[in-house]
Design an enzyme around this catalytic site. Sequence first.
Site, PDB file in Angstrom:
ATOM      1  N   GLY A  70     -27.648 -27.585   4.111  1.00  0.00           N
ATOM      2  CA  GLY A  70     -27.254 -28.840   4.749  1.00  0.00           C
ATOM      3  C   GLY A  70     -26.201 -28.553   5.805  1.00  0.00           C
ATOM      4  O   GLY A  70     -26.233 -29.094   6.904  1.00  0.00           O
ATOM      5  N   ALA A  71     -25.261 -27.692   5.465  1.00  0.00           N
ATOM      6  CA  ALA A  71     -24.190 -27.323   6.389  1.00  0.00           C
ATOM      7  C   ALA A  71     -23.441 -26.126   5.825  1.00  0.00           C
ATOM      8  O   ALA A  71     -23.559 -25.818   4.644  1.00  0.00           O
ATOM      9  CB  ALA A  71     -23.224 -28.491   6.563  1.00  0.00           C
ATOM     10  N   GLU A  89     -19.530 -24.070   6.042  1.00  0.00           N
ATOM     11  CA  GLU A  89     -18.138 -24.306   6.434  1.00  0.00           C
ATOM     12  C   GLU A  89     -17.465 -23.179   7.196  1.00  0.00           C
ATOM     13  O   GLU A  89     -16.233 -23.068   7.153  1.00  0.00           O
ATOM     14  CB  GLU A  89     -17.322 -24.594   5.170  1.00  0.00           C
ATOM     15  CG  GLU A  89     -17.123 -23.389   4.220  1.00  0.00           C
ATOM     16  CD  GLU A  89     -18.160 -23.260   3.120  1.00  0.00           C
ATOM     17  OE1 GLU A  89     -19.270 -23.777   3.296  1.00  0.00           O
ATOM     18  OE2 GLU A  89     -17.853 -22.629   2.095  1.00  0.00           O
ATOM     19  N   ASN A  90     -18.198 -22.318   7.922  1.00  0.00           N
ATOM     20  CA  ASN A  90     -17.563 -21.208   8.643  1.00  0.00           C
ATOM     21  C   ASN A  90     -16.262 -21.684   9.292  1.00  0.00           C
ATOM     22  O   ASN A  90     -16.226 -22.741   9.923  1.00  0.00           O
ATOM     23  CB  ASN A  90     -18.486 -20.696   9.748  1.00  0.00           C
ATOM     24  CG  ASN A  90     -19.902 -20.557   9.282  1.00  0.00           C
ATOM     25  OD1 ASN A  90     -20.180 -19.785   8.389  1.00  0.00           O
ATOM     26  ND2 ASN A  90     -20.805 -21.342   9.869  1.00  0.00           N
ATOM     27  N   GLU A 140     -17.536 -30.296   4.325  1.00  0.00           N
ATOM     28  CA  GLU A 140     -17.290 -29.020   5.020  1.00  0.00           C
ATOM     29  C   GLU A 140     -15.848 -28.929   5.527  1.00  0.00           C
ATOM     30  O   GLU A 140     -15.260 -27.851   5.564  1.00  0.00           O
ATOM     31  CB  GLU A 140     -18.277 -28.825   6.179  1.00  0.00           C
ATOM     32  CG  GLU A 140     -19.749 -28.895   5.781  1.00  0.00           C
ATOM     33  CD  GLU A 140     -20.125 -27.977   4.623  1.00  0.00           C
ATOM     34  OE1 GLU A 140     -19.447 -26.959   4.419  1.00  0.00           O
ATOM     35  OE2 GLU A 140     -21.093 -28.303   3.906  1.00  0.00           O
ATOM     36  N   HIS A 146     -13.577 -27.845   2.833  1.00  0.00           N
ATOM     37  CA  HIS A 146     -13.653 -26.394   2.621  1.00  0.00           C
ATOM     38  C   HIS A 146     -12.657 -25.636   3.506  1.00  0.00           C
ATOM     39  O   HIS A 146     -12.299 -24.504   3.179  1.00  0.00           O
ATOM     40  CB  HIS A 146     -15.038 -25.873   2.990  1.00  0.00           C
ATOM     41  CG  HIS A 146     -16.025 -25.909   1.865  1.00  0.00           C
ATOM     42  ND1 HIS A 146     -15.759 -25.418   0.612  1.00  0.00           N
ATOM     43  CD2 HIS A 146     -17.310 -26.338   1.827  1.00  0.00           C
ATOM     44  CE1 HIS A 146     -16.840 -25.556  -0.152  1.00  0.00           C
ATOM     45  NE2 HIS A 146     -17.796 -26.112   0.566  1.00  0.00           N
TER      46      HIS A 146
HETATM   47  N1  BES Z   1     -20.995 -23.509   1.354  1.00  0.00           N
HETATM   48  C1  BES Z   1     -22.100 -24.380   1.385  1.00  0.00           C
HETATM   49  C2  BES Z   1     -23.287 -23.833   2.149  1.00  0.00           C
HETATM   50  C3  BES Z   1     -24.166 -22.929   1.334  1.00  0.00           C
HETATM   51  C4  BES Z   1     -25.025 -23.451   0.413  1.00  0.00           C
HETATM   52  C5  BES Z   1     -24.105 -21.572   1.502  1.00  0.00           C
HETATM   53  C6  BES Z   1     -25.818 -22.606  -0.341  1.00  0.00           C
HETATM   54  C7  BES Z   1     -24.885 -20.732   0.741  1.00  0.00           C
HETATM   55  C8  BES Z   1     -25.760 -21.248  -0.174  1.00  0.00           C
HETATM   56  C9  BES Z   1     -21.695 -25.689   2.030  1.00  0.00           C
HETATM   57  O1  BES Z   1     -20.371 -26.030   1.941  1.00  0.00           O
HETATM   58  C10 BES Z   1     -22.408 -26.748   1.283  1.00  0.00           C
HETATM   59  O2  BES Z   1     -22.070 -26.979   0.167  1.00  0.00           O
HETATM   60  N2  BES Z   1     -23.351 -27.367   1.923  1.00  0.00           N
HETATM   61  C11 BES Z   1     -24.142 -28.368   1.275  1.00  0.00           C
HETATM   62  C12 BES Z   1     -23.870 -29.710   1.859  1.00  0.00           C
HETATM   63  C13 BES Z   1     -22.746 -30.401   1.153  1.00  0.00           C
HETATM   64  C14 BES Z   1     -22.411 -31.695   1.828  1.00  0.00           C
HETATM   65  C15 BES Z   1     -23.023 -30.643  -0.302  1.00  0.00           C
HETATM   66  C16 BES Z   1     -25.575 -27.952   1.431  1.00  0.00           C
HETATM   67  O3  BES Z   1     -25.892 -27.123   2.257  1.00  0.00           O
HETATM   68  O4  BES Z   1     -26.360 -28.481   0.677  1.00  0.00           O
HETATM   69 ZN    ZN Z   2     -19.736 -26.669   0.100  1.00  0.00          ZN
END
Ligand code: BES
Ligand code: ZN
Length: 987
Positions: free
Chosen positions: A438-439, A441-442, A474, A477
């Site tokens: 979904g996103a 947080e770099n 994000e 984070h």
């Molecule tokens: N750190 C994650 C991105 C991620 C997810 C990296 C799985 C590696 C594996 C990011 O902060 C995250 O949690 N993104 C979510 C969206 C959030 C609003 C719950 C995602 O990608 O589902």
């Molecule tokens: Zn996250």
Amino acid sequence: MDPFDSNISDRANLPRNMIENSMFEEEPDVVDLAKDSTAFPTFPALDPDEVAYEPRSSRLLVRGLGENDMDEDEEDCESSARLLGMSFMNRSSANRPSSSPYARQPPPRSCSRPSARTTVVCVLFLVIVASMTMVLYFLPGCTFTKTGCRKANQTTPLVPVNPASSSGEPFPWNGYRLPQSVHPLSYEVTLNPNLEDMTFTGYTVINMSVQHNTKRIVLHSAKLNITGATFKLGEGDSKAVTVLEYLPRQQIAVQFSEDLKAGQSCVLTLEYSANLSHTYDGFYNSSYTDKDGNKRVLAATQFEPLYARKAFPCFDEPAFKATFLIKISRKTDFMTLSNMPLAKSTPLANGLMQDEFEKTSVNMSTYLVAFIVANFTSMTKNVSNTLVSVYSVPEKKEHTDYALETCSKLLEFYNDFFEINYPLKKLDLVAIPDFLAGAMENWGLITFRETSLLVGQNSSPLEKQVVASVVAHELAHQWFGNLVTMSWWNDLWLNEGFATYMQYMSLQAVMPKLDIGNLFLAVRFRALDKDSLNSSHAVSTEVNKPEQVEEMFDSVSYEKGASILLMLNASLPGEQQFRKGIIEYLKQFSGSNTVTNNLWNSLTQVEVSAQHQNVSEMMSSWTSQKGFPLVTVSRKGDEVTLTQEHFLLTSDDATHTSSLWNIPVTYVTDNCSLAPECRQVFNLKTKSGTLKLAESVKWLKLNYRNTGFYIVHYGNEGWATLIEALNSNLSVFTHEDRASLIHNIFALSRLGRVSLPSPQPVALRIYILHQFRSLMDNQTWTEEESVSKQELRAALLGTACSLGEENCLNQAKDLFKQYLQSNESTKIPGDLQQVVFTVAGQSDEDWENLLDLYVHATYDAEKRSMLRGLASTQDARRIAWILKAGLQGNIIQTQELPLVISTVCNGFAGYLFVWDFIQENWDRLIEKFPLGSFAIQSIVKSVTSQFSTQAHLDQARVSKPEVLLYLGGQGVLSETGPVRCIFAQGG
Ligand code: BES
Ligand code: ZN
């Protein structure tokens, strides 16, 4: 289908929410890999790392193979399956260089100009390696059969102590975790991507400090072809060095004849070339079609959790923080972005430009590094000394306003709330056309899927709620995760649970109209449902394998993590204790790494009230064991007894555990039930406890506003008093309390503790219509302002149309017709789009029209609604086509395949097609999506959630054991019998 549940999943568009069941089986399944190291030749001189990191235990991925009813032989089979589970999977994934230490190793290259003695040694060595490899290779073959599976041999070690590097020479390290003897201080990474042939070259300089005397440096590198390496010790000269590579663990090493001494500094320089990744991780290439129909290419990164090593050699573990200076070359009509602001651009002799970014002003983990080469445009705003920009492809520039506004408000909120300002000078939010998560947080360069960041002019409040939630998450984070990072992936929840908690908390404060509280309530119910399965796992869980790291990104880390933080906050005596505690924690550990107990200690230390609470004592019971308690209430006169037990959905009573939790039980009574001041707290730490209540009290309701992570059973009498209270006045409880009563009674019925009338499927339709028809008929099909009314309307009408209600179908068809005839200028209200497109997708005549709309649509949120509509077809040929198209990635982006699969599986017989499809294409699927990733979790869950018979299980066993390894973990097939399967789906 549960319309409410799927509505939340889809709406939030968050992979976290797509995972329906936890992937873990928490058995005490510890394998001491190094126990029997004497069977292998050992390396000389252990340095402190070897003592610290070996042996390691392993939690492996074979689950749910009926562990409750195994006989002794089977138990042995099962334990070898557990031991060898990963090699079993890796063996089948021909295209994926195995990351398992148990997997086949590539044939060693021949020794250069060998002497006779060397040749003999080489041959002997090869024979040993080959025979060990064969043993490891063939052992899993007996994993699932009763006959032919040897008794587990306690003394057979599973990993050679001296692994062989690709060149055939011994690799000087045998651990999944890197040694601690050398720490990186700073990286200078120069990259030259070529977006035409999709390759890149790189040049990485790593400054390091030696922590303990050692003769080797070990770091990560994956799929990088290293073409040159030099090493410089202290002020000495740079010398060429040989780099050894151990492919199964994605590690490289440089070995020295003399010790590097503690306190020395050194520099390793590596030159390499590689392909841009064609999956969604590492430094990957991506493309989109612009408004004129031209194909545009770009390259972006996704490094979390284990993929920075695919772009540059590095110490790719979260605790190895360092600074980074990035340089990237590009064609003049492209732009680049990275974590830091651009420092300078220099023309190169080959006509390209080289962009150099400022060195990071903070120490950071490798998984947070990011860069992008693309052709994007942006909108910018200055917020409290930070330049905030939202980037998108040029044609979507006007969709960036909402994100920019929301991010600005949230950034101010967090700066203030944490009492620590966001530390970088700029913050970019970038919508990437092809993005799996979904996103991400770099630090300073947050990347998003387009649906998670862009909001069209006509978009509904629900779409805005998604964008605001993802941005809030994000952004949180940047403090929780980036500034303070978990030491290792076992504590991923410190990142993800916290960011999830903060996302709801901040939005409630900053944008109350979004009504985010209800979403959080639904998330807590879902977290309980998933954590009630035997296949769940503790919030902090040991992880020793790449697949296990991937699997940590699940409902337990995110949703249970956030839920227990809410419970803690709600139970602390002082209003501000929680906030003060986390500020303390962030300040104390700023720039470094932590473990769960650091957080609890910070929260315990802040004393804001006389009632001192030992947070650590209470919270460790919630993070160190899986599941949650069922609290049963029984009342006799003025005495109320509360008893706790593990709420565990399982087919076998024998698996009940003796787990106990330290529960801050909150309650209200008929004397006072609505205002926060009414809430009373009773700490239940033992199996049962007693509280006193005046006899005049008519009823008592536990878990005020459902802030606690437990389920309550009031017994027949207790439930009767609550029902009576509700019958006389619905508003006697808060809406959260009403929802929790409904959730709890259904959960108890699944557990078999209460019996609810369960109509037959045919009668169910009549029952639902009987209960809800008047509400359904009262819904409008025009614009609606309130978010909660939109949610209700979408759920009611979605159900009505799926049950074939004529009224609903006709309205939906009419709206679709108008939309088509007006060339898409007639608007379909955002919350009704899904209903309308699903009806269109299920109609023979409109499916092609919908496909045409889909192909030409540019706005991502609408496109996804159309795709769900297309995938809900009941036509077998179309189902086959859409699955294939999702895998090919031309008409339907591969990032959407999990969505396509989950929608097809919801259809009447769709899951059978998907089951065939998964078996046929398993290897391609795990090439696109890493094993253990949320995409794979979601795909497997989608197909198995419809399996309900022993026949399905048997068929699965025979046809695709590799998939079965995952199926077991879904908690679906691990439960026997159809009824339990329904439990497992949380339905
Ligand atoms: N750190 C994650 C991105 C991620 C997810 C990296 C799985 C590696 C594996 C990011 O902060 C995250 O949690 N993104 C979510 C969206 C959030 C609003 C719950 C995602 O990608 O589902
Ligand atoms: Zn996250």
